[in-house]
Design an enzyme around this catalytic site. Structure first.
Site, PDB file in Angstrom:
ATOM      1  N   GLU A 105      51.123 -31.804  78.752  1.00 52.46           N
ATOM      2  CA  GLU A 105      51.635 -32.541  77.586  1.00 52.46           C
ATOM      3  C   GLU A 105      50.499 -32.752  76.577  1.00 52.46           C
ATOM      4  O   GLU A 105      49.318 -32.748  76.929  1.00 52.46           O
ATOM      5  CB  GLU A 105      52.219 -33.877  78.094  1.00 52.46           C
ATOM      6  CG  GLU A 105      52.699 -34.851  77.042  1.00 52.46           C
ATOM      7  CD  GLU A 105      53.844 -34.365  76.183  1.00 52.46           C
ATOM      8  OE1 GLU A 105      53.724 -33.268  75.619  1.00 52.46           O
ATOM      9  OE2 GLU A 105      54.837 -35.098  76.020  1.00 52.46           O
ATOM     10  N   ASP A 106      50.860 -32.922  75.320  1.00 49.55           N
ATOM     11  CA  ASP A 106      49.833 -33.133  74.298  1.00 49.55           C
ATOM     12  C   ASP A 106      49.285 -34.557  74.305  1.00 49.55           C
ATOM     13  O   ASP A 106      48.083 -34.772  74.295  1.00 49.55           O
ATOM     14  CB  ASP A 106      50.376 -32.777  72.891  1.00 49.55           C
ATOM     15  CG  ASP A 106      51.708 -33.456  72.553  1.00 49.55           C
ATOM     16  OD1 ASP A 106      52.231 -34.238  73.387  1.00 49.55           O
ATOM     17  OD2 ASP A 106      52.238 -33.202  71.457  1.00 49.55           O
ATOM     18  N   ASP A 109      51.651 -41.527  75.001  1.00 50.70           N
ATOM     19  CA  ASP A 109      51.647 -42.653  74.061  1.00 50.70           C
ATOM     20  C   ASP A 109      52.283 -43.870  74.757  1.00 50.70           C
ATOM     21  O   ASP A 109      51.646 -44.500  75.577  1.00 50.70           O
ATOM     22  CB  ASP A 109      52.388 -42.211  72.799  1.00 50.70           C
ATOM     23  CG  ASP A 109      52.362 -43.231  71.676  1.00 50.70           C
ATOM     24  OD1 ASP A 109      51.420 -44.023  71.608  1.00 50.70           O
ATOM     25  OD2 ASP A 109      53.294 -43.232  70.840  1.00 50.70           O
ATOM     26  N   PHE A 158      47.671 -42.642  64.535  1.00 49.82           N
ATOM     27  CA  PHE A 158      48.544 -41.474  64.568  1.00 49.82           C
ATOM     28  C   PHE A 158      47.695 -40.228  64.309  1.00 49.82           C
ATOM     29  O   PHE A 158      47.027 -40.125  63.285  1.00 49.82           O
ATOM     30  CB  PHE A 158      49.679 -41.578  63.550  1.00 49.82           C
ATOM     31  CG  PHE A 158      50.758 -40.574  63.828  1.00 49.82           C
ATOM     32  CD1 PHE A 158      51.764 -40.852  64.759  1.00 49.82           C
ATOM     33  CD2 PHE A 158      50.751 -39.333  63.216  1.00 49.82           C
ATOM     34  CE1 PHE A 158      52.739 -39.914  65.053  1.00 49.82           C
ATOM     35  CE2 PHE A 158      51.723 -38.390  63.508  1.00 49.82           C
ATOM     36  CZ  PHE A 158      52.720 -38.679  64.420  1.00 49.82           C
ATOM     37  N   ARG A 171      50.229 -28.784  62.794  1.00 51.90           N
ATOM     38  CA  ARG A 171      49.977 -28.302  64.162  1.00 51.90           C
ATOM     39  C   ARG A 171      48.836 -27.290  64.189  1.00 51.90           C
ATOM     40  O   ARG A 171      48.209 -27.072  65.209  1.00 51.90           O
ATOM     41  CB  ARG A 171      51.232 -27.632  64.736  1.00 51.90           C
ATOM     42  CG  ARG A 171      52.414 -28.562  64.918  1.00 51.90           C
ATOM     43  CD  ARG A 171      53.483 -27.863  65.751  1.00 51.90           C
ATOM     44  NE  ARG A 171      54.785 -28.518  65.658  1.00 51.90           N
ATOM     45  CZ  ARG A 171      55.167 -29.548  66.416  1.00 51.90           C
ATOM     46  NH1 ARG A 171      54.334 -30.053  67.294  1.00 51.90           N
ATOM     47  NH2 ARG A 171      56.366 -30.074  66.288  1.00 51.90           N
TER      48      ARG A 171
HETATM   49  P1  IMP Z   1      55.624 -41.267  74.345  1.00 52.30           P
HETATM   50  O1  IMP Z   1      56.964 -40.900  74.881  1.00 52.30           O
HETATM   51  O2  IMP Z   1      55.668 -42.517  73.513  1.00 52.30           O
HETATM   52  O3  IMP Z   1      54.529 -41.329  75.403  1.00 52.30           O
HETATM   53  O4  IMP Z   1      55.218 -40.193  73.297  1.00 52.30           O
HETATM   54  C1  IMP Z   1      54.956 -38.931  73.631  1.00 52.30           C
HETATM   55  C2  IMP Z   1      55.286 -38.012  72.491  1.00 52.30           C
HETATM   56  O5  IMP Z   1      55.229 -38.664  71.228  1.00 52.30           O
HETATM   57  C3  IMP Z   1      54.274 -36.928  72.433  1.00 52.30           C
HETATM   58  O6  IMP Z   1      54.679 -35.829  73.178  1.00 52.30           O
HETATM   59  C4  IMP Z   1      54.212 -36.607  70.957  1.00 52.30           C
HETATM   60  O7  IMP Z   1      55.177 -35.647  70.641  1.00 52.30           O
HETATM   61  C5  IMP Z   1      54.602 -37.879  70.263  1.00 52.30           C
HETATM   62  N1  IMP Z   1      53.424 -38.624  69.757  1.00 52.30           N
HETATM   63  C6  IMP Z   1      52.939 -39.795  70.207  1.00 52.30           C
HETATM   64  N2  IMP Z   1      51.851 -40.173  69.515  1.00 52.30           N
HETATM   65  C7  IMP Z   1      51.628 -39.209  68.607  1.00 52.30           C
HETATM   66  C8  IMP Z   1      50.614 -39.009  67.608  1.00 52.30           C
HETATM   67  O8  IMP Z   1      49.673 -39.795  67.404  1.00 52.30           O
HETATM   68  N3  IMP Z   1      50.717 -37.865  66.875  1.00 52.30           N
HETATM   69  C9  IMP Z   1      51.721 -36.961  67.054  1.00 52.30           C
HETATM   70  N4  IMP Z   1      52.662 -37.095  67.990  1.00 52.30           N
HETATM   71  C10 IMP Z   1      52.624 -38.212  68.752  1.00 52.30           C
HETATM   72 MG    MG Z   2      55.230 -33.925  72.407  1.00 49.40          MG
END
Ligand code: IMP
Ligand code: MG
Length: 190
Positions: A105-106, A109, A158, A171
Site C-alpha cells: 500500500e502507498d 492514514d 497531505f 502521481r
Molecule cells: P486510510 O484508509 O485513511 O488509511 O487511507 C488510505 C488511503 O487514503 C491511501 O491508500 C491513499 O489513497 C489515501 N490517502 C491518505 N492520505 C493521503 C495523502 O496524504 N495523500 C494522498 N492520498 C492519501
Molecule cells: Mg491508496
C-alpha cells in the site's frame, strides 16, 4: 463584490522525501522482506492506484519467488478527506488460499482501508497475511492496524507524488511532496 469565480486556488509543493531517499528506503524494505520470506513463495497484492509506483520499484528488490495481483478500493472522493467507507472497485484476480500474502500500500492514514482489506483477505484463507506501506501517518490512526513493513512515518500533512495523488494528479512526481493550497483573490477590486 467578490464571486466564486474570483477565488483562485494556487497549489504549492514542498518536498518532504526526495527521490534518492525513497529509493534507499525501498531497497532496505526489499532486503528485509526477502530475508523474512527466504525459501517461500510470496504473493504480493498491490493496492491500486497509489501503490503502483512503489510496487514497481519494490518488486525489483525482491530476488525471491513472487507472484503479483492487484486490488482497487475507494475510500476517497476527489479530495483530501476520506468518505469513511471502503468499497472494492477491483477484486482479486487469483485465489490467495494457502498463500503467503503481502499487501503493498502507498500510505496508512486513518487505517480504514488496511483494516477493511486485512479483514476481507483473511476470509479468503491465506496462510499468512502481512502489510507493507511506504508511508504512515500514525497521528491520524482511528483503526488499530499496524503494518509489518513501514517505509517512513510522516507528519499529518497531505502528500502527493511517487504514486500518491490529489484529484488523480501528481502521481508522476519522483519525490513525495506536501501539497499546500493557498486561496487567493484574483479580483482587482477585492
Ligand atoms: P486510510 O484508509 O485513511 O488509511 O487511507 C488510505 C488511503 O487514503 C491511501 O491508500 C491513499 O489513497 C489515501 N490517502 C491518505 N492520505 C493521503 C495523502 O496524504 N495523500 C494522498 N492520498 C492519501
Ligand atoms: Mg491508496
Amino acid at each position: 463584490m467578490m464571486t466564486p469565480n474570483d477565488l483562485k486556488v494556487s497549489t504549492q509543493l514542498d518536498v518532504l522525501i526526495d527521490a534518492q531517499l525513497i529509493q534507499a528506503k525501498v531497497k532496505e524494505l526489499g532486503i528485509r522482506i526477502s530475508d523474512d520470506y527466504k525459501g517461500k513463495h510470496l504473493h504480493l497484492i498491490c493496492i491500486l492506484k497509489g501503490a503502483c509506483i512503489f510496487l514497481a520499484d519494490l518488486i525489483r528488490y525482491l530476488p525471491i519467488d513472487t507472484t503479483l495481483d492487484f486490488m482497487a478500493v475507494s475510500s476517497y472522493k476527489e479530495g483530501q478527506r476520506s468518505s469513511g467507507e471502503v468499497r472494492i472497485v477491483k477484486d482479486l484476480g487469483f485465489t490467495i488460499q494457502g498463500r503467503e500474502v503481502l499487501i503493498v500500500e502507498d500510505i496508512l492514514d486513518t487505517g480504514l482501508t488496511l483494516d477493511f482489506l486485512s479483514r476481507y483477505l483473511w476470509t479468503r484463507g491465506p496462510k499468512s497475511l502481512n502489510m507493507c506501506t511506504l508511508l504512515s501517518k500514525r497521528s491520524r490512526r482511528t483503526k488499530d492496524v499496524a503494518a509489518t513493513y513501514v517505509g517512513f512515518e510522516i507528519p499529518d500533512e497531505f502528500v502527493v507524488g511517487y504514486g500518491l495523488d490529489y484529484a488523480q494528479k501528481f502521481r508522476n512526481l519522483t519525490t513525495i511532496s506536501i501539497l499546500r493550497k493557498n486561496e487567493k483573490s484574483s479580483s482587482h477590486w477585492g
